[in-house]
Design an enzyme around this catalytic site. Sequence first.
Site, PDB file in Angstrom:
ATOM      1  N   GLY A  69      -2.302  21.391 -10.111  1.00  0.00           N
ATOM      2  CA  GLY A  69      -2.767  20.139  -9.511  1.00  0.00           C
ATOM      3  C   GLY A  69      -2.673  18.932 -10.420  1.00  0.00           C
ATOM      4  N   GLY A  95       2.721  22.930 -11.356  1.00  0.00           N
ATOM      5  CA  GLY A  95       3.964  22.984 -10.595  1.00  0.00           C
ATOM      6  C   GLY A  95       4.595  21.607 -10.631  1.00  0.00           C
ATOM      7  N   CYS A 114      14.614  11.604  14.549  1.00  0.00           N
ATOM      8  CA  CYS A 114      14.058  11.036  15.784  1.00  0.00           C
ATOM      9  C   CYS A 114      12.538  10.947  15.720  1.00  0.00           C
ATOM     10  CB  CYS A 114      14.487  11.881  16.968  1.00  0.00           C
ATOM     11  SG  CYS A 114      16.263  12.034  17.064  1.00  0.00           S
ATOM     12  N   GLU A 115      12.029  10.252  14.719  1.00  0.00           N
ATOM     13  CA  GLU A 115      10.596  10.061  14.543  1.00  0.00           C
ATOM     14  C   GLU A 115      10.422   8.705  13.890  1.00  0.00           C
ATOM     15  OE1 GLU A 115       7.856  12.129  14.901  1.00  0.00           O
ATOM     16  OE2 GLU A 115       9.032  13.839  15.609  1.00  0.00           O
ATOM     17  N   TYR A 129       8.124  19.921  -4.116  1.00  0.00           N
ATOM     18  CA  TYR A 129       7.740  19.829  -2.701  1.00  0.00           C
ATOM     19  C   TYR A 129       8.728  19.011  -1.876  1.00  0.00           C
ATOM     20  CZ  TYR A 129       3.645  21.712  -4.946  1.00  0.00           C
ATOM     21  OH  TYR A 129       2.821  22.498  -5.714  1.00  0.00           O
TER      22      TYR A 129
HETATM   23  C1  LIG Z   1      -0.329  24.420  -5.273  1.00  0.00           C
HETATM   24  C2  LIG Z   1      -0.895  25.296  -6.299  1.00  0.00           C
HETATM   25  C3  LIG Z   1      -0.523  25.147  -7.646  1.00  0.00           C
HETATM   26  C4  LIG Z   1       0.420  24.074  -8.123  1.00  0.00           C
HETATM   27  O1  LIG Z   1      -0.025  22.811  -7.786  1.00  0.00           O
HETATM   28  P1  LIG Z   1       0.713  21.512  -8.421  1.00  0.00           P
HETATM   29  O2  LIG Z   1       0.015  20.387  -7.744  1.00  0.00           O
HETATM   30  O3  LIG Z   1       2.136  21.604  -8.045  1.00  0.00           O
HETATM   31  O4  LIG Z   1       0.490  21.569  -9.877  1.00  0.00           O
HETATM   32  C5  LIG Z   1      -1.045  26.028  -8.559  1.00  0.00           C
HETATM   33  N1  LIG Z   1      -1.895  27.018  -8.185  1.00  0.00           N
HETATM   34  C6  LIG Z   1      -2.279  27.194  -6.897  1.00  0.00           C
HETATM   35  C7  LIG Z   1      -3.186  28.285  -6.561  1.00  0.00           C
HETATM   36  C8  LIG Z   1      -1.795  26.341  -5.924  1.00  0.00           C
HETATM   37  O5  LIG Z   1      -2.177  26.515  -4.654  1.00  0.00           O
END
Ligand SMILES: *Cc1c(COP(=O)(O)O)cnc(C)c1O
Length: 477
Positions: free
Chosen positions: A271, A316, A392-393, A422
């Site tokens: 996150g 991520g 088409c949105e 993403y």
């Molecule tokens: C989505 C998620 C991540 C990665 O989140 P990022 O925002 O891409 O860093 C890590 N662990 C869990 C359990 C997640 O659901």
Amino acid sequence: MSAAVSALEQLPAPVPDGSPTGVWSTTVRRVPGDLEVGGCSVSGLTAQFGTPLYILDEVDARARAAAWVSAMREAFAELAGADVYYACKAFASVGVARWMLEEGLHLDTCSEGELRIALAAGARGHQLGLHGNNKSAAEIELALEHEVAHLVVDSLAEVELVAEAAARRGRVAAVVVRITSGIHAGGHDFIATAHEDQKFGLSLTSGAAWEAIRRISANPWLRLVGLHSHIGSQIVATDAFVAAARAILDLRARVARELGSVIPEIDLGGGYGVRYTGADPIPPSPRDFATVLATEVARHSAQSGIPAPRISVEPGRSIIAPAGMTLYTVGTIKDVHVDTTRTRTYVSVDGGMSDNIRPALYGADYTAALVDRVQAEDADSSRVCRVVGKHCESGDIVVRAVALPEDIHAGDLLVTPGTGAYGRVMASHYNMLPSPGVIAVRDGRARWLIRGETVADLFALDADYPAADSPATTAEN
Ligand SMILES: *Cc1c(COP(=O)(O)O)cnc(C)c1O
């Protein structure tokens, strides 16, 4: 030119500055009449690979991954150590999974497909995690077969499913329990007593988390190796992580006191935020996060007298989003009257919500620039544009507002930075558009990570689409 829609919307196109806190990947350079990334000319990449196209900067992605590993290893060296799991859901391909393993990361997966990508990249069980609020029996079996380090249990029902699968195999399964701690964060804020009306994890306040821990501890086929917490995404401050760490450390201390077992590990999830536009705040660095977390873990362990746990994180987006950009070709341009005094220029590109759903899904902001030129400094030679896709949105927006050169025209190449996470993994075939391919660039060389689809690929699984050599295709000619 007509008055802009709003002065607030006059976001300038971003200037590449090579800094890790900029919105461009670090090897992006502006050269006369072009952009370069990974030593490759973006115009040249267009000629070779076409548009739309996702581009990943390998040097940038590896550097961000390595920064997490070194920050965590150093901050937790005097405690019980740390691991970094790359969250494959942000972007998954065998090539990228290999980069992550080579940089010393583990891989966090949440489906059979992600698990198989990780295995194909060469990950061993001790380098793997499996998440998911509704894992299939086959996913649990695959995880147990490979003895993944983190099988993250997400419900009381799953405690039983994993125990039964472990018993069938005759081998004890190591599990981690996902806890919802009541702490939620994302964007610019966090709340410490959030409602837990969501599908993930086991609640701390309702007692479900404790019940899962109790059942796991009592089950001879399960070994509780960790507690997990993931509090949100795009978080740009450290306080929420510290609060979550404290809640989980408190729970771990209670387990030690009441059940007499010291859980070896705590996983604080992902996150960690990034900058999508120049208006976004600069997020803390991996080192900033690692330092405050280590301070909290050390403080808690000194206070509770319980040895510090090993710590994991699962970034991520913060590794892969800034390393990516999407390259489009500009098509139709329209000046649309917003009201009697103001116009907005709609710039259509050859992709859209099928390759980047985040603006439609979350109202996410991005920015854009033309590949071969910048807008002049004076406002009169740039115009505020809304970059839209070809779907088409009406919500098919790529960039809500960005100042682009006044002479923008069909055929121009446009890039949106920050799309490494993403984007491709959430791509759809809406309007029967093939998914763009993904290339890696490095040291002047480019190669496919994921080949681009063709329209023919889209028909491959349509049971009634006439095969190329069948009579149905020739009958009407
Ligand atoms: C989505 C998620 C991540 C990665 O989140 P990022 O925002 O891409 O860093 C890590 N662990 C869990 C359990 C997640 O659901």
